[in-house]
Design a protein around this motif. Structure first.
Motif, mmCIF file in Angstrom:
data_model
loop_
_atom_site.group_PDB
_atom_site.id
_atom_site.type_symbol
_atom_site.label_atom_id
_atom_site.label_comp_id
_atom_site.label_asym_id
_atom_site.label_seq_id
_atom_site.Cartn_x
_atom_site.Cartn_y
_atom_site.Cartn_z
ATOM 1 N N LEU A 30 7.653 0.546 -6.397
ATOM 2 C CA LEU A 30 6.254 0.200 -6.149
ATOM 3 C C LEU A 30 5.846 0.522 -4.717
ATOM 4 N N GLY A 31 6.771 0.288 -3.776
ATOM 5 C CA GLY A 31 6.461 0.605 -2.387
ATOM 6 C C GLY A 31 6.228 2.085 -2.173
ATOM 7 N N ILE A 33 5.198 4.217 -4.500
ATOM 8 C CA ILE A 33 3.954 4.573 -5.189
ATOM 9 C C ILE A 33 2.744 4.210 -4.333
ATOM 10 N N TRP A 34 2.744 3.019 -3.759
ATOM 11 C CA TRP A 34 1.583 2.545 -3.005
ATOM 12 C C TRP A 34 1.553 3.043 -1.561
ATOM 13 N N LEU A 35 2.712 3.166 -0.932
ATOM 14 C CA LEU A 35 2.765 3.512 0.483
ATOM 15 C C LEU A 35 3.418 4.863 0.736
ATOM 16 N N HIS A 37 2.312 7.945 0.630
ATOM 17 C CA HIS A 37 1.540 8.868 1.468
ATOM 18 C C HIS A 37 1.587 8.438 2.930
ATOM 19 N N THR A 38 1.458 7.134 3.181
ATOM 20 C CA THR A 38 1.477 6.634 4.554
ATOM 21 C C THR A 38 2.838 6.820 5.197
ATOM 22 N N TRP A 323 4.490 11.396 -9.401
ATOM 23 C CA TRP A 323 4.315 11.728 -7.981
ATOM 24 C C TRP A 323 3.883 13.165 -7.740
#
Length: 356
Positions: A30-31, A33-35, A37-38, A323
């Motif tokens: 989940l990390g 997937i959500w982060l 790009h950052t 992804w």
């Protein structure tokens, strides 16, 4: 239904470590997937440091002090990075823009060859289908050319982000190499003190993924380099661009080689026509692919548990759907990691009565 779920939980999650590891995998996924790009520079730095650690280990095994080994490997990494940015990248950009300008003429040449197919195979291919295919391909090529030409002031923010990444990436790689043991100890301190199952899984994952990722890095360099030399000797246009595609295609077994064959054949047909040079080009390209699959891959991946072709295709489709392009590139390492986890996962073979 409840009984089935309880039985599965008892079989696969009766160990406390298994539950903790499962939660860590969920949180990590989940990390990303959500982060993702950052944290892209951090993730890329971890992967590069993971690849370079193999060289550090080999040097230390030969008596080189760890600090000296880290510095030598890091200087080698910087040299390759600077060489790529100052030497290879401008050449690739020049060839890419040149190819975009030549695209309409290439597709006109291809259309003349395709128009011969309905005459030779009138029962299988119609002129309408050829024209429809040509219009679709031409439209996509025009869109790509327009995007390439419009890469100007509107793309400055993206260019600035890339420059920031290029500054952060070497710094992060250095600290991941230099402080590897410290970072690993800090990460291990957050886990339970007694974790034999996690240690076994980590050893298996580290061995399998390290051999695979480092082997693929070497395979990309060898296949891409040999292809570049062969294409340059034959005088094929856009040799650097095509050899880069061929080198990267080895990341995706079976699918990559099949996809890259199309642009190689199109450029070869455009450059040489239906001639002996074109035939020799495809023969040499086929020999490179055959040597890669039958000689280089067995040598580089002799210690890696090979995945079944069906598993590879499913992994590429699944992770690519989640992804995108990055998922396609890392599908095989992720599938290898999952295979290693499943192989080391504790399974309780007690009876159903014990679960109840």
């Amino acid at each position: 239904m409840v009984r089935i779920i309880r039985g599965l939980a008892h079989k696969y999650f009766s160990d406390d470590e298994a539950v903790i590891l499962f939660l860590l995998l969920i949180i990590g996924t989940l990390g990303i997937i959500w982060l993702g790009h950052t944290l892209a520079p951090v993730i890329a730095s971890v992967i590069i440091a993971f690849i370079l650690q193999g060289l550090v280990t080999k040097l230390t095994d030969h008596g080189v002090p760890n600090a000296v080994a880290v510095i030598l490997v890091y200087l080698l990494f910087l040299g390759v990075l600077v060489g790529f940015l100052l030497g290879m990248l401008p050449l690739l950009w020049i060839q890419l823009t040149s190819l975009a300008g030549e695209a309409p003429r290439i597709f006109r040449e291809m259309q003349s060859y395709l128009e011969l197919l309905p005459q030779e195979y009138p029962n299988l291919i119609s002129m309408e289908s050829i024209n429809s295919l040509y219009q679709q391909v031409t439209s996509e090529a025009a869109n790509f050319t327009q995007w390439l030409v419009s890469f100007s002031l509107s793309s400055i923010p993206d260019v600035m982000a890339i420059l920031i990444y290029l500054v952060l990436l070497p710094i992060l790689v250095f600290f991941f190499l230099k402080d590897r043991d410290v970072l690993m100890s800090a990460l291990a301190s957050t886990l339970p003190q007694q974790r034999p199952m996690m240690r076994r899984i980590w050893h298996e994952v580290n061995e399998q993924c390290a051999n695979y990722v480092r082997g693929k890095a070497v395979e990309i360099v060898i296949v891409g380099g040999v292809t570049f030399v062969a294409f340059r000797i034959m005088g094929l246009p856009y040799a650097a661009l095509l050899s880069l595609l061929v080198g990267l295609s080895v990341v995706i077994p079976y699918i990559g080689a099949a996809v890259v064959t199309v642009p190689v054949a199109m450029i070869g047909l455009f450059a040489f026509g239906w001639s002996s040079e074109f035939i020799w080009l495809m023969v040499i390209y086929g020999i490179i692919q055959a040597l890669d699959g039958n000689v280089l891959v067995p040598v580089l991946f002799s210690e890696v548990n090979n995945l079944h072709p069906v598993v590879i295709i499913v992994a590429v489709l699944f992770f690519g759907g989640i992804w995108g392009l990055w998922g396609v590139f890392f599908a095989i390492p992720l599938a290898t990691m999952l295979k290693a986890i499943f192989a080391a996962w504790p399974v309780h073979h007690g009876s159903q009565n014990e679960a109840t």
